[in-house]
Design an enzyme around this catalytic site. Structure first.
Site, mmCIF file in Angstrom:
data_model
loop_
_atom_site.group_PDB
_atom_site.id
_atom_site.type_symbol
_atom_site.label_atom_id
_atom_site.label_comp_id
_atom_site.label_asym_id
_atom_site.label_seq_id
_atom_site.Cartn_x
_atom_site.Cartn_y
_atom_site.Cartn_z
ATOM 1 N N LEU A 148 0.802 -1.215 0.000
ATOM 2 C CA LEU A 148 0.000 0.000 0.000
ATOM 3 C C LEU A 148 0.841 1.275 0.000
ATOM 4 O O LEU A 148 0.318 2.365 -0.257
ATOM 5 C CB LEU A 148 -0.949 0.001 1.204
ATOM 6 C CG LEU A 148 -2.047 -1.068 1.179
ATOM 7 C CD1 LEU A 148 -2.825 -1.059 2.489
ATOM 8 C CD2 LEU A 148 -2.987 -0.852 0.002
ATOM 9 N N GLY A 176 -3.896 -3.401 21.432
ATOM 10 C CA GLY A 176 -4.583 -4.255 22.394
ATOM 11 C C GLY A 176 -4.978 -5.563 21.759
ATOM 12 O O GLY A 176 -4.881 -5.752 20.540
ATOM 13 N N HIS A 177 -5.426 -6.469 22.604
ATOM 14 C CA HIS A 177 -5.972 -7.739 22.156
ATOM 15 C C HIS A 177 -7.221 -8.045 22.963
ATOM 16 O O HIS A 177 -7.585 -7.310 23.888
ATOM 17 C CB HIS A 177 -4.934 -8.859 22.284
ATOM 18 C CG HIS A 177 -3.863 -8.800 21.234
ATOM 19 N ND1 HIS A 177 -4.116 -9.034 19.898
ATOM 20 C CD2 HIS A 177 -2.536 -8.516 21.321
ATOM 21 C CE1 HIS A 177 -2.994 -8.908 19.204
ATOM 22 N NE2 HIS A 177 -2.023 -8.586 20.038
ATOM 23 N N ASP A 178 -7.873 -9.135 22.630
ATOM 24 C CA ASP A 178 -9.157 -9.484 23.231
ATOM 25 C C ASP A 178 -9.130 -9.406 24.756
ATOM 26 O O ASP A 178 -10.059 -8.900 25.381
ATOM 27 C CB ASP A 178 -9.567 -10.889 22.775
ATOM 28 C CG ASP A 178 -10.908 -11.309 23.340
ATOM 29 O OD1 ASP A 178 -11.941 -10.942 22.752
ATOM 30 O OD2 ASP A 178 -10.922 -11.976 24.386
ATOM 31 N N ASN A 201 -7.451 -7.558 26.660
ATOM 32 C CA ASN A 201 -7.466 -6.162 27.100
ATOM 33 C C ASN A 201 -8.847 -5.547 26.948
ATOM 34 O O ASN A 201 -9.324 -4.838 27.845
ATOM 35 C CB ASN A 201 -6.450 -5.349 26.314
ATOM 36 C CG ASN A 201 -5.080 -5.988 26.289
ATOM 37 O OD1 ASN A 201 -4.593 -6.370 25.227
ATOM 38 N ND2 ASN A 201 -4.441 -6.151 27.439
ATOM 39 N N TYR A 202 -9.496 -5.822 25.824
ATOM 40 C CA TYR A 202 -10.829 -5.265 25.588
ATOM 41 C C TYR A 202 -11.834 -5.846 26.589
ATOM 42 O O TYR A 202 -12.689 -5.125 27.115
ATOM 43 C CB TYR A 202 -11.301 -5.551 24.161
ATOM 44 C CG TYR A 202 -10.267 -5.272 23.096
ATOM 45 C CD1 TYR A 202 -9.371 -4.202 23.219
ATOM 46 C CD2 TYR A 202 -10.158 -6.074 21.957
ATOM 47 C CE1 TYR A 202 -8.413 -3.954 22.246
ATOM 48 C CE2 TYR A 202 -9.213 -5.826 20.983
ATOM 49 C CZ TYR A 202 -8.336 -4.781 21.138
ATOM 50 O OH TYR A 202 -7.386 -4.541 20.179
ATOM 51 N N ASP A 232 -13.282 -9.823 20.440
ATOM 52 C CA ASP A 232 -12.923 -9.899 19.029
ATOM 53 C C ASP A 232 -14.122 -10.278 18.165
ATOM 54 O O ASP A 232 -14.357 -9.689 17.103
ATOM 55 C CB ASP A 232 -11.831 -10.949 18.807
ATOM 56 C CG ASP A 232 -10.439 -10.442 19.140
ATOM 57 O OD1 ASP A 232 -10.300 -9.245 19.456
ATOM 58 O OD2 ASP A 232 -9.493 -11.243 19.080
#
Length: 390
Positions: free
Chosen positions: A71, A135-137, A139-140, A166
């Site tokens: 890109l 972040g990852h799951d 963390n969320y 997620d």
């Protein structure tokens, strides 16, 4: 057989790993032409270079085409602009601002195609104090108040192997919003920018702890709420062979049916017992269930309408009569020539049948086909290759 509900819908998918690809998998399974736009060599979910393609990738990327493009290379921006002219949906999962810096953000693409529905999936949203953080799951879930409740009484929070934020917060929430905006764009001629924060969307689904907070005027500790182990009639119990039985008999009729089948009718009015009385009832139920194996309980409860089920392993799920009867697996070709069962599109609807029309693509497998659909001839394709765009 009628066409699939999203036939003719074109999706540019810039997402990687799990939330975005699962979202666009649903769109692809319903008939959308999903063009998966990956970096040269493929997205991270494919696994390390030089290794076999990951089963993780194979599970969420069927029915898509792959365009591998750098890109940042000369000509890439113009190529994306050309693709966007007749696209219906763009889905991306970068940190806020990345697509705009590449010249392919919402404002850039809306100027080319006012009907475009553009969905940005991120951990914490496009603004706010955490917008720039990774972040990852896990963390969320933490910020949404989900992880704190994912523990046994007195135990530490522990994420299950189902990434709720997620998938429910990211993939499904994004798909819902995309389809709503697409419906409106067909009527109004105007697309929308959709800001999907996986934390926000997971938080909005975290209903039970919030209801309990308001009911009791204080947070209920993990493992003590209605659906987390606080009641004898709703929880898991170990069997004689170290497996588990899931008891979900919240209503009195289901609890009575279970108690009758289990040979403890004296407990039929104690399913909602609380405090010390509840603990005593749970101990009695645990002792009763511990006396038989999972197979014995499955046989004893066959045909009993009590909301009680065996806790199955994933291999048992694949083989279970329910999974088979509902057509919930599809054999997917593997690069080595074999095949493996993955879960099929789950929703049944009239005049539609799920099908595997394309196996998960190799990175850049459809480069030439996509470019020629845009009217690129040999010279234009060669120029993109020379520039390092493809």
């Amino acid at each position: 057989m009628a066409s699939k509900p999203l036939s003719g819908v074109k999706v540019l998918d810039f997402t990687q790993l799990l939330p975005g690809p699962m979202c666009t998998l649903h769109l692809a399974d319903m008939g959308a032409d999903v063009i998966k736009i990956e970096p040269p060599g493929g997205e991270a979910g494919r696994g390390p270079a030089g290794t076999p393609i990951s089963h993780f990738f194979l599970a969420v990327n069927r029915n898509k085409r792959s365009l591998a493009i750098n890109l940042r290379a000369n000509g890439a921006r113009e190529l994306i602009h050309a693709l966007a002219k007749d696209a219906d949906i763009v889905v991306e999962g970068f940190r806020p601002g990345v697509m705009s810096r590449l010249g392919i953000g919402f404002d850039d693409l809306k100027a080319i195609n006012p009907k475009l529905v553009y969905c940005a999936i991120s951990g914490y949203g496009q603004d706010g104090p955490l917008a720039e953080l990774g972040g990852h799951d896990i963390n969320y879930q933490s910020y949404a108040g989900i992880l704190e409740q994912s523990a046994a009484p007195g135990g530490k929070p522990h994420p299950g192997n189902f990434p709720i934020a997620d998938l429910a917060g990211g993939a499904l929430s994004a798909a819902m919003a995309i389809l709503a905006a697409l419906f409106d764009a067909q009527r109004s001629g105007q697309g929308r920018f959709i800001d999907v924060s996986m934390t926000d969307c997971a938080m909005a689904l975290n209903v039970q702890p919030l209801a309990s907070l308001h009911s009791w005027k204080q947070p209920v500790p993990a493992g003590h709420d209605t659906l987390s182990g606080g009641l004898p009639c709703y929880g898991t119990y170990e069997t004689a062979d170290g497996r588990h039985l899931a008891v979900g008999a919240l209503e009195p009729k289901f609890w009575q049916a279970f108690c009758t089948a289990a040979g403890c009718p004296e407990l039929s009015k104690s399913g909602w017992a609380a405090g010390k009385a509840g603990a005593a009832v749970k101990a009695q139920v645990a002792e009763i269930i511990k006396a038989r194996s999972l197979a014995e309980w499955t046989a004893a409860l066959a045909g009993v309408d009590a909301c009680v089920s065996p806790v199955l392993r994933i291999d048992e799920v694949l083989a279970h009569p329910l999974t088979r009867a509902r057509g919930m697996t599809v054999d997917t070709p593997l690069p080595d020539g074999g095949s493996a069962p993955y879960f099929a599109f789950p929703v049944k609807m009239s005049d539609y049948a799920f099908s595997l029309d394309r196996p998960p693509p190799a990175a850049g497998e459809h480069n030439e086909a996509v470019l020629r659909e845009l009217g690129h001839g040999d010279e234009a394709i060669a120029a993109l290759k020379t520039a390092g765009a493809i």
